[in-house]
Each structure stands twice: as C-alpha cells, then as structure tokens.
Design a protein around this motif. Structure first.
Motif, PDB file in Angstrom:
ATOM      1  N   ASN A 193      -6.181 -13.732   6.803  1.00 55.23           N
ATOM      2  CA  ASN A 193      -5.940 -12.292   6.849  1.00 55.23           C
ATOM      3  C   ASN A 193      -6.093 -11.824   8.291  1.00 55.23           C
ATOM      4  O   ASN A 193      -6.528 -12.598   9.153  1.00 55.23           O
ATOM      5  CB  ASN A 193      -6.882 -11.551   5.894  1.00 55.23           C
ATOM      6  CG  ASN A 193      -8.336 -11.771   6.253  1.00 55.23           C
ATOM      7  OD1 ASN A 193      -8.786 -11.376   7.331  1.00 55.23           O
ATOM      8  ND2 ASN A 193      -9.087 -12.402   5.358  1.00 55.23           N
ATOM      9  N   ARG A 210       0.841  -1.185   0.000  1.00 57.12           N
ATOM     10  CA  ARG A 210       0.000   0.000   0.000  1.00 57.12           C
ATOM     11  C   ARG A 210       0.882   1.243   0.000  1.00 57.12           C
ATOM     12  O   ARG A 210       1.804   1.349   0.779  1.00 57.12           O
ATOM     13  CB  ARG A 210      -0.885   0.029   1.249  1.00 57.12           C
ATOM     14  CG  ARG A 210      -1.805  -1.169   1.302  1.00 57.12           C
ATOM     15  CD  ARG A 210      -2.819  -1.039   2.406  1.00 57.12           C
ATOM     16  NE  ARG A 210      -3.760   0.003   2.059  1.00 57.12           N
ATOM     17  CZ  ARG A 210      -3.790   1.184   2.648  1.00 57.12           C
ATOM     18  NH1 ARG A 210      -2.946   1.503   3.575  1.00 57.12           N
ATOM     19  NH2 ARG A 210      -4.666   2.092   2.298  1.00 57.12           N
ATOM     20  N   GLU A 261      -0.709 -11.418   3.316  1.00 57.91           N
ATOM     21  CA  GLU A 261       0.353 -10.432   3.515  1.00 57.91           C
ATOM     22  C   GLU A 261       1.715 -11.138   3.597  1.00 57.91           C
ATOM     23  O   GLU A 261       2.257 -11.344   4.674  1.00 57.91           O
ATOM     24  CB  GLU A 261       0.105  -9.623   4.793  1.00 57.91           C
ATOM     25  CG  GLU A 261      -1.135  -8.758   4.734  1.00 57.91           C
ATOM     26  CD  GLU A 261      -1.275  -7.850   5.938  1.00 57.91           C
ATOM     27  OE1 GLU A 261      -0.344  -7.748   6.759  1.00 57.91           O
ATOM     28  OE2 GLU A 261      -2.343  -7.224   6.057  1.00 57.91           O
ATOM     29  N   THR A 269      -7.803   2.883   4.375  1.00 55.33           N
ATOM     30  CA  THR A 269      -8.196   1.547   3.925  1.00 55.33           C
ATOM     31  C   THR A 269      -9.719   1.411   3.894  1.00 55.33           C
ATOM     32  O   THR A 269     -10.273   0.805   2.974  1.00 55.33           O
ATOM     33  CB  THR A 269      -7.554   0.473   4.815  1.00 55.33           C
ATOM     34  OG1 THR A 269      -6.145   0.709   4.842  1.00 55.33           O
ATOM     35  CG2 THR A 269      -7.798  -0.922   4.271  1.00 55.33           C
ATOM     36  N   TRP A 271      -6.980  -5.991   6.001  1.00 51.65           N
ATOM     37  CA  TRP A 271      -5.676  -5.432   5.651  1.00 51.65           C
ATOM     38  C   TRP A 271      -5.039  -4.608   6.760  1.00 51.65           C
ATOM     39  O   TRP A 271      -3.820  -4.634   6.905  1.00 51.65           O
ATOM     40  CB  TRP A 271      -5.800  -4.571   4.390  1.00 51.65           C
ATOM     41  CG  TRP A 271      -6.218  -5.371   3.217  1.00 51.65           C
ATOM     42  CD1 TRP A 271      -7.469  -5.471   2.686  1.00 51.65           C
ATOM     43  CD2 TRP A 271      -5.409  -6.256   2.449  1.00 51.65           C
ATOM     44  NE1 TRP A 271      -7.479  -6.349   1.630  1.00 51.65           N
ATOM     45  CE2 TRP A 271      -6.220  -6.846   1.464  1.00 51.65           C
ATOM     46  CE3 TRP A 271      -4.052  -6.604   2.498  1.00 51.65           C
ATOM     47  CZ2 TRP A 271      -5.737  -7.756   0.531  1.00 51.65           C
ATOM     48  CZ3 TRP A 271      -3.570  -7.517   1.562  1.00 51.65           C
ATOM     49  CH2 TRP A 271      -4.415  -8.078   0.597  1.00 51.65           C
TER      50      TRP A 271
END
Length: 199
Positions: free
Chosen positions: A187, A36, A166, A111, A124
């Motif tokens: 996640n 990101r 991730e 986000t 996330w």
C-alpha cells in the motif's frame, strides 16, 4: 382529490426511498471494489478545477484539469493503451488523476475520519506534499475491467500498478517496457516516495 394527493405523496416517498437505497447500494459496491466516493457535503468549493473528475471522463478529455494536468509522458502512454484497449472493446475512464493540494488535503481528512488515524489513512491516501496525484504522475483507471486490462497489458506501455491494495492506481515506469513491472508495495504507506519527511 385527497386520494390522488395521497397517491402522489406515497409515490414520491417510494421514489425517494428507492433512490436512497440505490445510492446506498452503489456506495457499498464502490467500497467493496476499493473505490472511494467523495461526500459532496464535505467538498466545499472544490471541484473540477481542483481535480475532481466528472463521471465517464476519458483519458482523451483535455477539458478536465484532472486529465490535462497529468504528466505529458504518462498521458501519452495512457492514450496509446486506451486506443489499443478500445480495439478489444475495453474503455478507460479516469476516476482520479491530477489533484490540487487542497483537494488532496480534503481526501486525506476524509480518509483519516473514515479509518480513525493518520497511520491507517496513509494506506490509502498520501499527504499533499507526498502525493503522486498532486505531482500529476499517478492516475486511477476504471471500471474494474479496464484496470484488469492494464494489469495484463500495461507494462508494454510502461504503465504499472504500484500498490497491491489499489488495482486502479497506475504510474508510468518506462523501464517496464523492457524489464517488466517493478515489485508492488502492499500500500502507499510502504512506498518511500509517499512517506512524510521527518524534521
């Protein structure tokens, strides 16, 4: 004279266009890889003191708060792994480490705006109250070949990928040295440590 002014103007416009295209391609590549990029206009006064990481910061850079404020055991394991990886030509860079609560709050807001809901964002970015980055117990390592090196070798240092979505996020799990890495969560929203406590 007007011809050369016109040429300069055209040259500037071409350069600006190329720079904008390069930035767009970089952002698309970063997103495709799962990284990101913070939107600078949204950052306000937040910066390195809050955990923003300058480009090409290594795990040895104690002058950067995002590295210096990591849990000492996590940082020691990272430095040992980075030293060994360097012998194989692999360099570790910290993309994100410790974050202030304000910085984490900003990441969460961005986000939510990007994915449209708190629920989607929780896959996330955790809240400041539950973030392991805010606690200094998580680090995001890049570039992808470095994260891949850690994926193969990290358990020997107690460094484990925790979330399947991730591949850059690592935490210290000392028991992994003997028992191997723990099962991964899909996640962060599936990790009981990062769920909001209900009142």
């Amino acid at each position: 004279m007007s011809y050369s002014l016109s040429t300069r103007t055209v040259t500037r416009r071409i350069r600006r266009g190329l720079a904008a295209t390069a930035l767009a391609l970089l952002a698309a590549a970063a997103k495709a890889l799962g990284y990101r990029l913070l939107r600078i206009r949204d950052r306000g006064a937040l910066g390195v003191a809050d955990g923003a990481i300058p480009y090409r910061t290594t795990v040895f850079d104690d002058s950067v708060a995002g590295v210096a404020n990591l849990d000492p055991a996590l940082l020691a394991a990272l430095r040992q792994a980075a030293t060994d990886a360097a012998r194989e030509g692999v360099a570790f860079y910290v993309n994100s480490g410790w974050r202030s609560p304000e910085y984490q709050r900003q990441l969460r807001r961005e986000t939510v705006a990007e994915y449209g809901s708190e629920e989607a964002a929780s896959r996330w970015v955790s809240t400041p109250e539950t973030s392991l980055h805010v606690a200094g117990r998580a680090v995001d390592i890049g570039p992808p070949p470095s994260a891949a090196w850690l994926s193969r070798n990290g358990a020997a240092y107690g460094l484990c990928q925790i979330y399947r979505n991730e591949p850059w996020h690592y935490e210290l799990r000392p028991e992994a040295i003997v028992h191997g890495p723990p099962p991964m969560y899909a996640n962060p929203s599936e990790d009981p440590r990062t769920r909001r406590k209900r009142s």
